[in-house]
Design a protein around this motif. Structure first.
Motif: not given
Length: 127
Positions: A7-21
């Motif tokens: 587990v990790r806090r979502v890095p800023p560069g992955r926020l778009d992918l995270t929200r899409a997922t």
């Protein structure tokens, strides 16, 4: 062989992918831009690979409130896994409590991840 998931806090560069997922798994949760996201990931995977599970929280220093979980359909085990890993990660912060307002379908997952009854009908884990 099963991949090691961390587990990790979502890095800023992955926020778009995270929200899409999250939108695929829990659309209402994905729309809240105020949440802090944590992801259960294979550390050997590239950054284009989506998380195995997501947890969204609201943090106010001592108390972290679980806003919701996003997992692939039918992967209750991943929900438990991301919560247990989140508890471990939060122990390294200034937070003292992780709490959740349980729904009927979430209560079993919370209990399996170590949550116990707390005040006001909430489920809590002391960190």
């Amino acid at each position: 062989m099963t991949a090691l998931l961390l587990v990790r806090r979502v890095p800023p560069g992955r926020l778009d992918l995270t929200r899409a997922t999250a939108q695929q798994w829990n659309d209402g949760l994905a729309r809240d831009a105020t949440l802090q996201w944590w992801e259960l990931v294979d550390p050997a995977a590239d950054d284009a690979h989506p998380a195995a599970a997501l947890a969204a929280v609201r943090n106010d220093d001592a108390v972290v409130r679980l806003a919701g979980l996003a997992t692939p359909p039918g992967r209750r085990d991943r929900a438990v896994q991301v919560l247990m890993a989140l508890v471990d990660a939060l122990r390294a912060t200034s937070a003292r409590t992780l709490e959740a307002a349980p729904s009927a379908d979430l209560l079993t997952i919370l209990r399996d991840a170590g949550f116990r009854p707390g005040p006001d009908g909430r489920e809590v884990v002391e960190l």
